[in-house]
Scaffold this motif. Structure first.
Motif, short mmCIF file in Angstrom:
data_model
loop_
_atom_site.label_atom_id
_atom_site.label_comp_id
_atom_site.label_asym_id
_atom_site.label_seq_id
_atom_site.Cartn_x
_atom_site.Cartn_y
_atom_site.Cartn_z
N GLY A 158 9.84 10.32 3.57
CA GLY A 158 8.87 9.28 3.22
C GLY A 158 8.52 9.26 1.74
O GLY A 158 8.48 8.20 1.11
N PHE A 159 8.27 10.44 1.19
CA PHE A 159 7.87 10.51 -0.22
C PHE A 159 9.05 10.40 -1.18
O PHE A 159 8.97 9.69 -2.18
N ASP A 173 0.35 15.52 -3.42
CA ASP A 173 0.03 16.76 -2.68
C ASP A 173 1.29 17.43 -2.13
O ASP A 173 1.29 18.62 -1.85
N PHE A 174 2.33 16.63 -1.91
CA PHE A 174 3.51 17.12 -1.19
C PHE A 174 4.41 17.94 -2.09
O PHE A 174 4.76 17.52 -3.19
N ARG A 212 1.20 7.49 0.38
CA ARG A 212 0.28 8.15 1.30
C ARG A 212 0.87 8.12 2.71
O ARG A 212 1.40 7.10 3.14
N ILE A 213 0.74 9.25 3.42
CA ILE A 213 1.16 9.31 4.82
C ILE A 213 0.01 9.88 5.63
O ILE A 213 -0.58 10.90 5.26
N TYR A 263 0.81 -1.23 0.00
CA TYR A 263 0.00 0.00 0.00
C TYR A 263 0.84 1.27 0.00
O TYR A 263 0.30 2.37 -0.13
N LYS A 264 2.16 1.14 0.17
CA LYS A 264 3.08 2.27 0.14
C LYS A 264 2.59 3.43 1.01
O LYS A 264 2.53 4.57 0.58
#
Length: 173
Positions: free
Chosen positions: A114-115, A171-172, A122-123, A84-85
């Motif tokens: 993370g990204f 989004d990031f 997704r976080i 699911y990353k």
């Protein structure tokens, strides 16, 4: 795991050498207000918590002021199933360092890691609905409020609702 460096902070992986400082952080009434962990009575309790963290795949960083090299809190990236990353973030800062943008700066660095390094999709994060400071931090880094879970957090003050936040790699910025 590597160190993450920001303009004012150095985020380093925790170790058993940090147990005393983590215990002091967890023992602060301000830190405990919206925390489900509770205040540990003994250093041994904190040691068990830290040993459990170290045994898991969670990436837990101590937050230090870069210039002073002083411990001011924790920030973590709890990885989910690889398929699911996704991951979940959490953070705790000593109340003496609130309202200085440190939590926002640390969280942005962890999101970037993370990204851009882990290639997550997704976080997520959760936050008690009364925790205005944390809500501000999550929204400042671009996380969006996606929902509200009713009465899921067992806080000292009673059962609390929890806001659910998330940010996607797209989004990031």
């Amino acid at each position: 795991m590597m160190n993450l460096i920001t303009r004012r902070l150095c985020l380093k992986p925790i170790s058993v050498a940090d147990i005393k400082k983590i215990h002091e952080l967890h023992s602060l009434p301000e830190t405990d207000e919206y925390n489900t962990l509770g205040i540990p009575k003994y250093l041994k309790e904190t040691e068990q918590i830290v040993q459990k963290w170290l045994a898991q795949d969670d990436l837990i960083f101590k937050i230090e002021l870069k210039e002073e090299k002083s411990f001011i809190g924790l920030v973590a990236l709890k990885l989910g199933h690889a398929k699911y990353k996704k991951a979940e973030v959490w953070y705790k800062l000593d109340a003496k360092f609130w309202k200085n943008g440190y939590a926002t700066e640390a969280l942005k660095s962890v999101l970037d890691f993370g990204f851009n390094k882990l290639k997550l999709h997704r976080i997520e994060a959760g936050c008690a609905v009364e925790n205005i400071g944390s809500i501000r931090v999550l929204e400042k880094v671009g996380m969006l409020r996606e929902g509200r879970k009713r009465k899921v957090l067992p806080l000292k003050s009673g059962w609390s609702d929890n806001f659910e936040y998330a940010i996607l790699e797209t989004d990031f910025k």
